[in-house]
Each structure stands twice: as structure tokens, then as C-alpha cells.
Design a protein around this motif. Sequence first.
Motif, PDB file in Angstrom:
ATOM      1  N   ARG A   1       0.818  -1.225   0.000  1.00 34.61           N
ATOM      2  CA  ARG A   1       0.000   0.000   0.000  1.00 34.61           C
ATOM      3  C   ARG A   1       0.850   1.273   0.000  1.00 34.61           C
ATOM      4  O   ARG A   1       0.324   2.374   0.111  1.00 34.61           O
ATOM      5  N   ALA A   2       2.144   1.127  -0.142  1.00 37.29           N
ATOM      6  CA  ALA A   2       3.008   2.311  -0.178  1.00 37.29           C
ATOM      7  C   ALA A   2       2.804   3.084  -1.477  1.00 37.29           C
ATOM      8  O   ALA A   2       2.319   2.545  -2.472  1.00 37.29           O
ATOM      9  N   TRP A   3       3.172   4.369  -1.454  1.00 33.37           N
ATOM     10  CA  TRP A   3       3.061   5.221  -2.627  1.00 33.37           C
ATOM     11  C   TRP A   3       1.629   5.192  -3.181  1.00 33.37           C
ATOM     12  O   TRP A   3       0.691   5.510  -2.508  1.00 33.37           O
ATOM     13  N   GLN A   4       1.473   4.703  -4.419  1.00 31.08           N
ATOM     14  CA  GLN A   4       0.151   4.652  -5.036  1.00 31.08           C
ATOM     15  C   GLN A   4      -0.469   3.256  -4.943  1.00 31.08           C
ATOM     16  O   GLN A   4      -1.513   2.999  -5.540  1.00 31.08           O
ATOM     17  N   GLY A   5       0.177   2.369  -4.220  1.00 32.47           N
ATOM     18  CA  GLY A   5      -0.298   0.998  -4.105  1.00 32.47           C
ATOM     19  C   GLY A   5       0.260   0.139  -5.214  1.00 32.47           C
ATOM     20  O   GLY A   5       0.656   0.620  -6.281  1.00 32.47           O
ATOM     21  N   ASN A   6       0.341  -1.166  -4.984  1.00 31.67           N
ATOM     22  CA  ASN A   6       0.843  -2.121  -5.974  1.00 31.67           C
ATOM     23  C   ASN A   6       2.273  -1.792  -6.421  1.00 31.67           C
ATOM     24  O   ASN A   6       2.652  -2.077  -7.554  1.00 31.67           O
ATOM     25  N   PHE A   7       3.061  -1.180  -5.534  1.00 31.71           N
ATOM     26  CA  PHE A   7       4.457  -0.845  -5.808  1.00 31.71           C
ATOM     27  C   PHE A   7       4.594   0.128  -6.983  1.00 31.71           C
ATOM     28  O   PHE A   7       5.558   0.086  -7.739  1.00 31.71           O
ATOM     29  N   ILE A   8       3.624   1.008  -7.098  1.00 33.32           N
ATOM     30  CA  ILE A   8       3.602   2.017  -8.158  1.00 33.32           C
ATOM     31  C   ILE A   8       3.919   3.382  -7.557  1.00 33.32           C
ATOM     32  O   ILE A   8       3.332   3.774  -6.547  1.00 33.32           O
ATOM     33  N   ASN A   9       4.876   4.069  -8.176  1.00 35.78           N
ATOM     34  CA  ASN A   9       5.158   5.449  -7.801  1.00 35.78           C
ATOM     35  C   ASN A   9       5.300   6.277  -9.083  1.00 35.78           C
ATOM     36  O   ASN A   9       4.830   5.863 -10.148  1.00 35.78           O
ATOM     37  N   ASP A  10       5.940   7.427  -9.016  1.00 34.79           N
ATOM     38  CA  ASP A  10       5.990   8.338 -10.158  1.00 34.79           C
ATOM     39  C   ASP A  10       7.080   7.992 -11.172  1.00 34.79           C
ATOM     40  O   ASP A  10       7.174   8.650 -12.209  1.00 34.79           O
ATOM     41  N   TYR A  11       7.897   6.994 -10.887  1.00 35.64           N
ATOM     42  CA  TYR A  11       9.019   6.658 -11.772  1.00 35.64           C
ATOM     43  C   TYR A  11       8.791   5.275 -12.375  1.00 35.64           C
ATOM     44  O   TYR A  11       8.705   4.276 -11.665  1.00 35.64           O
ATOM     45  N   ASN A  12       8.712   5.233 -13.691  1.00 36.72           N
ATOM     46  CA  ASN A  12       8.345   3.986 -14.358  1.00 36.72           C
ATOM     47  C   ASN A  12       9.426   2.920 -14.257  1.00 36.72           C
ATOM     48  O   ASN A  12       9.107   1.727 -14.286  1.00 36.72           O
ATOM     49  N   ASP A  13      10.693   3.333 -14.158  1.00 36.69           N
ATOM     50  CA  ASP A  13      11.710   2.300 -13.957  1.00 36.69           C
ATOM     51  C   ASP A  13      11.571   1.666 -12.575  1.00 36.69           C
ATOM     52  O   ASP A  13      11.716   0.449 -12.427  1.00 36.69           O
ATOM     53  N   ASP A  14      11.240   2.466 -11.553  1.00 40.79           N
ATOM     54  CA  ASP A  14      10.992   1.894 -10.229  1.00 40.79           C
ATOM     55  C   ASP A  14       9.856   0.868 -10.272  1.00 40.79           C
ATOM     56  O   ASP A  14       9.955  -0.220  -9.693  1.00 40.79           O
ATOM     57  N   VAL A  15       8.789   1.227 -10.949  1.00 41.76           N
ATOM     58  CA  VAL A  15       7.634   0.328 -11.044  1.00 41.76           C
ATOM     59  C   VAL A  15       8.034  -0.975 -11.733  1.00 41.76           C
ATOM     60  O   VAL A  15       7.632  -2.075 -11.313  1.00 41.76           O
ATOM     61  N   ALA A  16       8.850  -0.856 -12.776  1.00 43.77           N
ATOM     62  CA  ALA A  16       9.279  -2.056 -13.498  1.00 43.77           C
ATOM     63  C   ALA A  16      10.209  -2.923 -12.663  1.00 43.77           C
ATOM     64  O   ALA A  16      10.118  -4.160 -12.703  1.00 43.77           O
ATOM     65  N   TRP A  17      11.126  -2.289 -11.901  1.00 38.66           N
ATOM     66  CA  TRP A  17      12.005  -3.094 -11.043  1.00 38.66           C
ATOM     67  C   TRP A  17      11.191  -3.928 -10.073  1.00 38.66           C
ATOM     68  O   TRP A  17      11.477  -5.120  -9.866  1.00 38.66           O
ATOM     69  N   TRP A  18      10.170  -3.312  -9.472  1.00 39.08           N
ATOM     70  CA  TRP A  18       9.341  -4.075  -8.545  1.00 39.08           C
ATOM     71  C   TRP A  18       8.530  -5.138  -9.281  1.00 39.08           C
ATOM     72  O   TRP A  18       8.346  -6.254  -8.775  1.00 39.08           O
ATOM     73  N   GLY A  19       8.056  -4.814 -10.484  1.00 41.69           N
ATOM     74  CA  GLY A  19       7.335  -5.815 -11.254  1.00 41.69           C
ATOM     75  C   GLY A  19       8.181  -7.043 -11.513  1.00 41.69           C
ATOM     76  O   GLY A  19       7.720  -8.190 -11.387  1.00 41.69           O
ATOM     77  N   LEU A  20       9.458  -6.834 -11.866  1.00 43.44           N
ATOM     78  CA  LEU A  20      10.352  -7.959 -12.118  1.00 43.44           C
ATOM     79  C   LEU A  20      10.662  -8.722 -10.833  1.00 43.44           C
ATOM     80  O   LEU A  20      10.794  -9.954 -10.851  1.00 43.44           O
TER      81      LEU A  20
ATOM     82  N   ASP B   1       2.831 -18.110  -5.995  1.00 45.03           N
ATOM     83  CA  ASP B   1       1.759 -17.305  -5.399  1.00 45.03           C
ATOM     84  C   ASP B   1       1.257 -16.302  -6.435  1.00 45.03           C
ATOM     85  O   ASP B   1       1.987 -15.403  -6.861  1.00 45.03           O
ATOM     86  N   SER B   2      -0.013 -16.420  -6.810  1.00 44.66           N
ATOM     87  CA  SER B   2      -0.552 -15.623  -7.913  1.00 44.66           C
ATOM     88  C   SER B   2      -0.654 -14.136  -7.597  1.00 44.66           C
ATOM     89  O   SER B   2      -0.747 -13.316  -8.504  1.00 44.66           O
ATOM     90  N   ARG B   3      -0.645 -13.768  -6.325  1.00 44.58           N
ATOM     91  CA  ARG B   3      -0.749 -12.332  -6.015  1.00 44.58           C
ATOM     92  C   ARG B   3       0.470 -11.577  -6.526  1.00 44.58           C
ATOM     93  O   ARG B   3       0.362 -10.401  -6.883  1.00 44.58           O
ATOM     94  N   TYR B   4       1.613 -12.232  -6.595  1.00 45.00           N
ATOM     95  CA  TYR B   4       2.803 -11.571  -7.115  1.00 45.00           C
ATOM     96  C   TYR B   4       2.680 -11.318  -8.617  1.00 45.00           C
ATOM     97  O   TYR B   4       3.075 -10.264  -9.117  1.00 45.00           O
ATOM     98  N   LEU B   5       2.109 -12.273  -9.329  1.00 47.80           N
ATOM     99  CA  LEU B   5       1.872 -12.093 -10.756  1.00 47.80           C
ATOM    100  C   LEU B   5       0.858 -10.975 -10.987  1.00 47.80           C
ATOM    101  O   LEU B   5       1.029 -10.141 -11.895  1.00 47.80           O
ATOM    102  N   THR B   6      -0.171 -10.933 -10.179  1.00 48.04           N
ATOM    103  CA  THR B   6      -1.188  -9.884 -10.309  1.00 48.04           C
ATOM    104  C   THR B   6      -0.578  -8.497 -10.103  1.00 48.04           C
ATOM    105  O   THR B   6      -0.883  -7.550 -10.840  1.00 48.04           O
ATOM    106  N   THR B   7       0.300  -8.372  -9.131  1.00 43.45           N
ATOM    107  CA  THR B   7       0.937  -7.086  -8.865  1.00 43.45           C
ATOM    108  C   THR B   7       1.877  -6.695  -9.999  1.00 43.45           C
ATOM    109  O   THR B   7       1.932  -5.519 -10.386  1.00 43.45           O
TER     110      THR B   7
END
Length: 515
Positions: free
Chosen positions: A258-277, A288-294
Motif C-alpha cells: 500500500r506504499a506510494w500509489q499501491g501495488n508498488f507504483i510510484n511516479d518513476y516507471n523504472d521503479d515500477v518495473a524493477w518491482w514488477g520484475l 503465489d498468484s498475487r505476485y503475478l497480479t501485482t
Amino acid sequence: MSAAVLAVPPESNASPSVSARPAAPCDYYCDDRDPALPLSSRRSGHRPSATPPATNPPSTGNAPPAAAAVICNRYCDARDPALAPANRLAQTVGVGGRQISLRFDDTDAMGWAVVSAAQQGDEVWLDRSFDAGVTWGSGSRLGNTAAPAGFGEWRTMMFNVDDWAGLGVGLLRACGRPAGSSTIACTAWYRTTWNAGERRTAAATALMERYNLGTGLFDTTGWWNSANALTAVIDNIRVTGMSSYRYAIARTYDLNIRAWQGNFINDYNDDVAWWGLAWLAAYDLTGDSRYLTTARAGADHIHRFWDSVCGGGIWWSSSKGYKNAIANSLYVQLNAALHNRIAGDTVYLQRARTGWTWFLNSKMINSSGLVNDGLTTSTCANNNQTPWSYNQGVPLAALTELYRATGDASLLTKARSLADASTGSGFLNPGGILFDDGGGGDVPSFKGIYVRGLAALNRQLADHPYTSYLRRQADTAYARDRSGADSYDQPWAGPFQRSDGARQHSAVDLMNAAS
């Protein structure tokens, strides 16, 4: 022991035999047993250690010690060293004609301190830290004891390095003070070989010393560096089979979803992608499918920043001021990786294909085959900014994922040409060892990301052409850039001066890659 297990969560492959006894003052013997009883003559091999730093933080030995909680793992704190089945010398330092030594029983993951050439009143004790030696708090002056008259050697009792039940990954150091002196000498920080029996697990354990159980992130690093640190830990579990630190996956997720905008999303797209990976790596390991969903939520968010400026590509951040290499290569990698994990997908595959076509035609790849940092704002031309190592590594991982998705062999051919350019670059590899010239909290992560991407390509290619390069990097770092506690600095060619979470995760990535 190369893969002994530290933690007790159910994810571990096995767990040490933990005594059912309460945290009491008696173990095999009771507290206050005479330390003058003979030391065990059994000794494991001594591993040469790096020279300790020129200065160590002062011990709190001058202050009244805070009460330290008794830790019970296989055995409880304050066990007699005479019972140790092993006796390894980690380091000895001198002070006032005395010798202060740190010794370990690697079998039981305990340590003790010894003062030699002792005179009456000489003090000796241990400090214990659970944050990579930054603080030691109530772990100060463990087993503090003063030598009586007539003994040339005096010692503390044994204390646990780690706190298995509390998920504390620890270090010990030995300290001493000659009688009548205000001068205190301490060894550097060390630990047993428990969960650190070979260089891959030792590097991962040193990284987990920096894992903050309260935040679910890694101390001394930023938000996106922690994503890469977690990825390095997950990869280490995959390559070594040591699952002691699996607890960090769910803990990080639960504390930060629930940090930032939730789902590990913030204002920097590279940050979002690092967390996605990172969450795709977690999904691969745990199912665990919740990780794939995120990870999907992150990729869908990033896609909203694709537009026609510069002919396509995503913006680096929500401010839409820069189109750069790292965000766009991550866009390709994340979307291709999602396709490879979602049955029947066509959407993520199309995004990955389109993203790579744009990247290839963007002119960010210069005439030397290296990827510069990004595009100019006014003309969408290559800005000729530094070709950081991670800008070379992520396209290799992206092309490898896209090849798995499509079977297009030309993608591997292109990846190989890019890898040849970066591994052969004198700018990136002065003296043959990878180096990024720059400071700050971001740069130390770059090399780990590079070798992770290169290793992914190397595994995919039948002839594994980059194995020797990766092993050269790992062998050099291990020999020249490592502390006695298996922490690593930024320049793998050495010398070791300091470490932090970003430097350490890059070393874990390197040891994983060289497997």
C-alpha cells in the motif's frame, strides 16, 4: 556446512534442532562456570580474512552494559567454549601488550572472545549486531569478564551469532581493555559459516544483515534498490537451494503493497518495473498468484506513459520530461516476461515487440554497440550521456525474454552483439573488471543488474560464451573487494573500504551469475 539453515519459518527446507529449554541461565553447564577450564583442542580450518578497516566504531564498553536478552538457537547464550566441537580463529588484535581474539564454533553458530598474555583485571567481551555492524545496542559487552591473577589466557562464554526465532542475522566482534587503561581494542565484525559456507550464500547472508524487518526494505538503499536487492535474494535461493531467507518475500510484499500509489507504483516507471520484475521472480519461486497480479498492475500502469513523442516509447516519470534507455528496456523485459507466464496472452507480447522495435530504432545504441542513457528533449537524438552498465544489461535480459516468447533467433543474435560490445569495452571494464565511475546511492546497483542480465543471456546461449567473463568478475571481487564479514564494496577490483545494501546486492547478483 554450506547450506545450513538459519531461520525457522515454514518456508525453510530444514531447520536447526532448537532446544526446547527456556531462555534460562543453565545449558549443559550453568552460568558462571570457570572460564579457566581448558579450551577445546579441536579447531576447524582458519580462513584468511581481509584487513580490518583502519578505524572501527568505538565499543560501548566504557558505559554500563544494557541488559541483553538471552538468545537460544541450537544452544542458549553463555555456553562453555570447552564444549565447542570446533574452534576457528577469526581475527586477533593487540592492545597494551595483550591479544584480543575472536573465535567461532561454526558447527553450533556461536562465538567467544579470548584475551591472551592476560593480567589481573583485564576485561574481555563480545559485541553483537543485527544490522551489519551499524549498531549493537543491548548486544554490547556480552559475557563481559575480568581476568583473575595467575592466568595467561582468559575468555568469555559462547554466544549465538544469529537469533533464529527473531529472524536476526548477526555479527560478532571481540573487544578488550587492559586493566587500568581506558584504551579499548576490538576486532572487525565476523560471523560463523552458518548460512555462509560458500561465497554465494555468504554474500546473501551479508545482504540480509541489512534487511529491515520493520520496513520490509533494505537499509542504506532507496526504494528501487530494495527491489533489486530482493530480486538478488530470490535468485540466490534459486541457484543455491538455501531457502532461509524466503520470509523476506512475503514480508516485503505485505509491508509495502500500500506504499506510494499501491501495488508498488510510484511516479518513476523504472521503479515500477524493477518491482514488477521482483514480483515475477517471487511468482516463479513460490507460485503465489498475487505476485503475478501485482506485476501485471505495474506493467499496465507503465503502458499509460507510451505516446507518440519521439516516435513512441514510455516516459521515465510521470512528469513526462525524459525518454531514456533504462525505463524502455525494462518495459520490453517486463512485458515479455509477463507474456511468458500468462497462458494465451497476446497483449503483453505485442507491447514487448513494439517496445523493442522502437528501442532498436531510437538511436540510443551508439556506434560502439553501447547503450547511452537516453534521448534529448528537443530533437529526440542520442544524448551521448554515460553508458552505465545497467543500460547494457537490461536489454540483454529483455531480448532473452522476448526470444523465449517468439523463438526469433535474430533477437539472440542482437543480444550477443550487444553483450560482446559491453564485455569488451575498456570504458566499462578497466583492467578487465566491470566498473561504473560515479557515486550516490543509485550507481552501486548498476553492476549487479548488468551481470544479472548477462547471465540470463549466457544461460540461453548453447555455448555459454560469457561464463569466463562472469567468473573473472566474481573471482576478482571475492579476492580483492571483500571484508572479513563477506561484505563487498563498489569497485570489484578492490580494495574494500565500505559496503551498503546496493553494493552488497550487486555482489550477490554477481555470485549468482557466476554459478
